[in-house]
Design a protein around this motif. Structure first.
Motif, short mmCIF file in Angstrom:
data_model
loop_
_atom_site.label_atom_id
_atom_site.label_comp_id
_atom_site.label_asym_id
_atom_site.label_seq_id
_atom_site.Cartn_x
_atom_site.Cartn_y
_atom_site.Cartn_z
N PRO A 41 19.13 -0.04 8.73
CA PRO A 41 19.27 -0.73 7.58
C PRO A 41 18.18 -0.83 6.58
CG PRO A 41 19.57 -2.44 9.11
CD PRO A 41 18.97 -1.15 10.01
N LEU A 42 18.38 -0.79 5.37
CA LEU A 42 17.40 -1.41 4.23
C LEU A 42 17.72 -2.52 3.90
CD1 LEU A 42 17.12 1.70 2.12
CD2 LEU A 42 15.66 1.02 3.90
N TRP A 89 8.65 -10.58 -6.75
CA TRP A 89 8.74 -9.01 -6.95
C TRP A 89 10.20 -8.81 -6.30
CZ3 TRP A 89 4.24 -11.09 -5.99
CH2 TRP A 89 3.18 -10.95 -6.99
N ASP A 90 11.04 -8.19 -6.99
CA ASP A 90 12.44 -7.78 -6.73
C ASP A 90 12.61 -6.64 -5.67
OD1 ASP A 90 15.16 -8.44 -6.50
OD2 ASP A 90 15.55 -7.40 -8.32
N ARG A 91 13.67 -6.46 -4.74
CA ARG A 91 14.07 -5.59 -4.15
C ARG A 91 13.02 -4.94 -3.25
NH1 ARG A 91 17.60 -1.01 -7.28
NH2 ARG A 91 18.14 -0.71 -4.81
N LEU A 92 12.50 -5.41 -2.46
CA LEU A 92 11.44 -5.12 -1.41
C LEU A 92 12.00 -5.41 -0.01
CD1 LEU A 92 7.83 -6.54 -3.02
CD2 LEU A 92 8.86 -4.41 -3.31
N HIS A 93 11.63 -4.37 0.67
CA HIS A 93 12.22 -4.40 2.33
C HIS A 93 11.13 -3.96 3.13
CE1 HIS A 93 12.78 -0.22 1.02
NE2 HIS A 93 12.55 -0.03 2.10
N PRO A 94 11.25 -4.44 4.39
CA PRO A 94 10.40 -4.06 5.54
C PRO A 94 10.85 -2.49 6.10
CG PRO A 94 11.81 -5.57 6.48
CD PRO A 94 12.26 -5.46 4.98
N ARG A 95 9.98 -1.78 6.52
CA ARG A 95 10.39 -0.49 7.02
C ARG A 95 10.35 -0.56 8.46
NH1 ARG A 95 6.56 5.20 6.82
NH2 ARG A 95 8.14 6.13 8.00
N LEU A 96 11.65 -0.32 8.92
CA LEU A 96 11.94 -0.86 10.20
C LEU A 96 11.68 0.54 11.25
CD1 LEU A 96 15.36 -2.81 9.65
CD2 LEU A 96 12.99 -3.56 9.69
N ARG A 152 1.21 -8.28 5.96
CA ARG A 152 2.56 -7.62 5.96
C ARG A 152 2.36 -6.49 4.74
NH1 ARG A 152 7.16 -9.54 8.73
NH2 ARG A 152 8.10 -7.23 7.84
N VAL A 153 3.26 -5.47 5.04
CA VAL A 153 3.44 -4.58 4.02
C VAL A 153 4.94 -4.22 3.86
CG1 VAL A 153 2.98 -1.97 3.41
CG2 VAL A 153 1.33 -3.51 4.94
N MET A 154 5.43 -4.36 2.66
CA MET A 154 6.96 -4.15 2.17
C MET A 154 6.75 -2.62 1.64
SD MET A 154 8.99 -6.62 3.15
CE MET A 154 8.87 -8.01 3.99
N ARG A 155 8.18 -2.44 1.45
CA ARG A 155 8.56 -1.13 0.62
C ARG A 155 9.46 -1.27 -0.45
NH1 ARG A 155 6.02 3.80 2.42
NH2 ARG A 155 5.25 3.55 4.39
N ARG A 156 9.16 -0.60 -1.33
CA ARG A 156 10.05 -0.72 -2.92
C ARG A 156 11.28 0.30 -2.43
NH1 ARG A 156 6.92 -3.13 -6.51
NH2 ARG A 156 4.68 -2.88 -6.27
N LYS A 184 4.36 1.62 -1.36
CA LYS A 184 3.98 0.55 -0.57
C LYS A 184 3.75 -0.82 -1.43
CE LYS A 184 2.04 2.93 3.46
NZ LYS A 184 0.69 3.03 4.42
N PHE A 185 3.90 -1.83 -0.77
CA PHE A 185 3.75 -3.15 -1.36
C PHE A 185 3.02 -4.11 -0.49
CE2 PHE A 185 4.11 -7.73 -2.74
CZ PHE A 185 4.15 -7.60 -3.90
N VAL A 186 1.42 -3.80 -0.59
CA VAL A 186 0.60 -4.39 0.41
C VAL A 186 0.52 -5.71 -0.10
CG1 VAL A 186 -1.58 -4.14 1.64
CG2 VAL A 186 -0.39 -2.25 0.95
#
Length: 487
Positions: A303-304, A282-289, A227-231, A251-253
C-alpha cells in the motif's frame, strides 16, 4: 459558589467510592487480600520499597503470607476491569478530542535466571553505556493525556510483551481493543473528533495507521532524522520508449533541505519553556515499502500510506542539550495550521507518560517486588494501575499536606505524590468492601535441616523482535558509521 464546590466534592466522592466497589467485584479470587494490598500501597507514608513492608501498614489487616498468596494465587477479571477503566471520566483536549499515548516500560529482571517469559528490554542511560539490552518484562501501556503541563495521565490498559512478539501487531491489537471499549462506554460517538494516538520513535507509525484503518483514530508518531519519504505518484505521461510508470514521486530527504520544497502549512508559537517553536508541514508523503520484515507476507501490492510530515524546531531546550529538529508523521492529510499546532503540542504531552512511569516505579513500587512468575507480575502491575487510578479520582478531594519547604498549590495542581499523602483520610470516607480476616495458624513449612529437593528451573531470555533473529546493534548506533537512510 460554596454549593457548587460541595456538589463537585460529593460527585467526585461518589465516583471514587463506586470505582472501589467495582474494583472489588473484579477481584474473583483472594479479593480481600488483593484489595487491602492496594490500599496499603495508597496509604503508606513513604515510597514502596518491598512487599513485606506493606503487610505492616494498618490498612493491611492480614499477614505477609496472605499478601504473597494473593499475588501468586489470586485472580483478576481483566476484561471487566478494563471496561471499568474505560467508563471512568477521562481528560480531553480543548476541542473534546481524546488523546491517547502508547509506550513500553520495562520491569528489569537481569539477575532472575529462574523467572520465565523474560525478554531483552531496551534501556538508555544506565551507567556509562548509552544503549543496553537487559532482561526483563516489557509492558505496553496505554493512557489518556491531559492538556497543559501536568504529571497526570489516565491509565487504560497494560499488556506484557511475550518473547518473540511483533511490537507493531501487538500495539495495533491493543489500541483497537482500547478504542472499541471507549466507544462502547460512550467516550466517543459519531460526529466527535477522531481519537489521536501518539507514539514515540520506536513504533512504525505508518504501518500501525494502515492496520488501524476503519477505526476513528489518527496516528501521530516520531520519525528518525535519517528517514526518506516519497511524494505522491506523478501523473502518467506518455513515453514513446515505453516502460512501467513510476509508483512513487520524488524523494523527501529529512537531512537535505533542497528536497523539501514548499511546505503545506507553517506555524510559529511563543512558549515559556521552549521559546519560539516553529512547525512546518508537508502534505501527502509516504514511505517506500519493500517486501521484507513486516511486509514479507503481505497479500497483494504494497500500500501507499500517505500522511503529513511535520518538522518542529524550538529555540531552546530546558536541559540545555543539542537543539535538534523533531520529525513527526501524522496519518491525516491536508493539514491546516490548527492541525499542525495540535499535533506537535500533543506530541510534547506524550512525555507526561514518562512522569507516570516514574510515579509507578519510584513511589508506588511497581518494579520493586522480586516475583517468581510472570502471572504474579501481571497481577501486581494491575494493582499498581488501579492504585494510580484511585489517586486520579481522588484529585478533587485531596487536601494539600505539603512539606514545610514546598510551595502551596491549588487542588487542581497537586501532583500524584501529594494526593497520595492524604489518601488515608479519604479511605475512611469511601469505605472498604474487604471483609475482616479470619484467625488462622501458619503452616509448618519445610522441616528444619531439610534440603530443597525441587530446585527452580532456569529459563532463557527471549526477544521482542519482528524477525525473530538475534539482536544486533543498529548501524546508526555504531561509532564511525554514517547514518543510514531508509525509504
Amino acid at each position: 459558589m460554596a454549593t457548587r464546590v460541595s456538589s463537585l466534592y460529593a460527585e467526585s466522592l461518589t465516583v471514587l467510592s463506586q470505582f472501589r466497589a467495582d474494583l472489588y467485584g473484579c477481584l474473583t479470587t483472594r479479593a480481600d487480600a488483593l484489595f487491602e494490598l492496594t490500599d496499603a500501597v495508597l496509604c503508606t507514608d513513604r515510597p514502596v520499597r518491598s512487599l513485606v513492608e506493606l503487610a505492616l501498614a494498618p490498612e493491611h489487616r492480614r499477614g505477609h503470607g496472605s499478601l504473597y498468596a494473593g499475588l501468586n494465587q489470586g485472580r483478576i477479571d481483566l476484561d471487566r476491569l478494563r471496561r471499568t477503566l474505560a467508563g471512568l471520566p477521562l481528560p480531553k483536549a480543548a476541542d473534546g478530542r481524546l488523546v491517547l499515548a502508547v509506550d513500553v516500560s520495562p520491569w528489569l529482571r537481569p539477575d532472575a535466571a529462574t523467572v520465565p517469559d523474560r525478554s531483552f528490554c531496551h534501556t538508555y542511560g544506565r551507567g556509562e553505556a548509552k544503549h543496553q539490552m537487559m532482561p526483563g518484562w516489557p509492558y505496553s501501556i496505554v493512557a489518556a493525556l491531559e492538556t497543559g503541563r501536568t504529571s497526570w495521565t489516565a491509565l487504560l490498559d497494560a499488556v506484557r510483551l511475550q518473547p518473540g512478539a511483533d511490537l507493531a501487531a501487538l500495539t495495533t491489537a491493543q489500541i483497537r481493543e482500547v478504542v472499541e471499549r471507549l466507544i462502547e462506554a460512550g467516550q466517543w460517538a459519531e460526529g466527535d473528533p477522531q481519537i489521536l494516538v501518539v507514539l514515540d520513535s520506536g513504533y512504525d507509525a505508518p504501518r500501525i495507521a494502515h492496520l488501524l484503518a476503519g477505526l476513528p483514530v489518527q496516528i501521530l508518531g516520531r520519525l528518525r532524522s535519517d528517514r526518506v519519504m516519497r511524494r505522491p505518484t506523478p501523473p502518467r505521461v506518455y513515453d514513446p520508449k515505453g516502460g512501467r510508470p513510476p509508483k512513487h514521486g520524488g524523494k523527501f530527504v529529512f537531512g537535505d533541505a533542497v528536497t523539501w520544497g514548499t511546505e503545506q502549512a507553517i506555524t510559529v508559537t511563543d512558549t515559556r519553556l521552549y521559546g519560539k517553536a516553529t512547525a512546518q508541514a508537508w502534505d501527502r508523503l509516504h514511505p517506500r515499502l519493500t517486501r521484507r520484515a513486516a511486509w514479507l507476507d503481505h497479500d497483494g501490492p504494497l500500500p501507499l500510506i500517505e500522511g503529513s510530515v511535520i518538522r518542529l524546531v524550538v529555540e531552546r531546550l530546558p536541559s540545555g542539550g543539542a537543539n535538534k529538529p523533531v520529525w513527526l508523521w501524522w496519518s491525516g492529510t491536508g493539514a491546516t495550521t490548527a492541525d499542525v499546532d495540535r499535533c506537535w503540542q500533543s506530541f510534547l504531552r506524550r512525555f507526561d507518560l514518562e512522569h507516570t512511569f516514574r510515579m509507578l516505579k519510584q513511589t508506588l513500587g511497581w518494579t520493586r517486588p522480586r516475583l517468581r512468575t510472570s502471572a504474579a507480575a501481571d497481577r501486581w502491575t494491575w494493582l499498581v494501575i488501579v492504585a494510580h487510578t484511585q489517586l486520579r479520582l481522588a484529585r478533587p478531594l485531596a487536601t494539600d499536606l505539603r512539606r514545610p519547604w514546598e510551595k502551596p498549590a491549588p487542588p487542581s495542581k497537586l501532583t500524584p505524590a501529594r494526593v497520595r499523602r492524604g489518601f488515608r483520610n479519604l479511605r475512611t470516607t469511601t469505605g472498604s468492601p474487604a471483609r475482616a480476616p479470619k484467625p488462622t495458624r501458619p503452616g509448618p513449612g519445610r522441616p528444619p535441616g531439610s534440603k530443597n529437593r525441587r530446585p527452580a528451573t532456569c529459563h532463557d531470555v527471549g526477544r521482542v523482535l519482528i524477525t525473530g533473529q538475534a539482536y544486533t546493534r543498529p548501524a546508526h548506533h555504531k561509532v564511525g558509521t554514517k547514518p543510514r537512510r531508509n525509504g
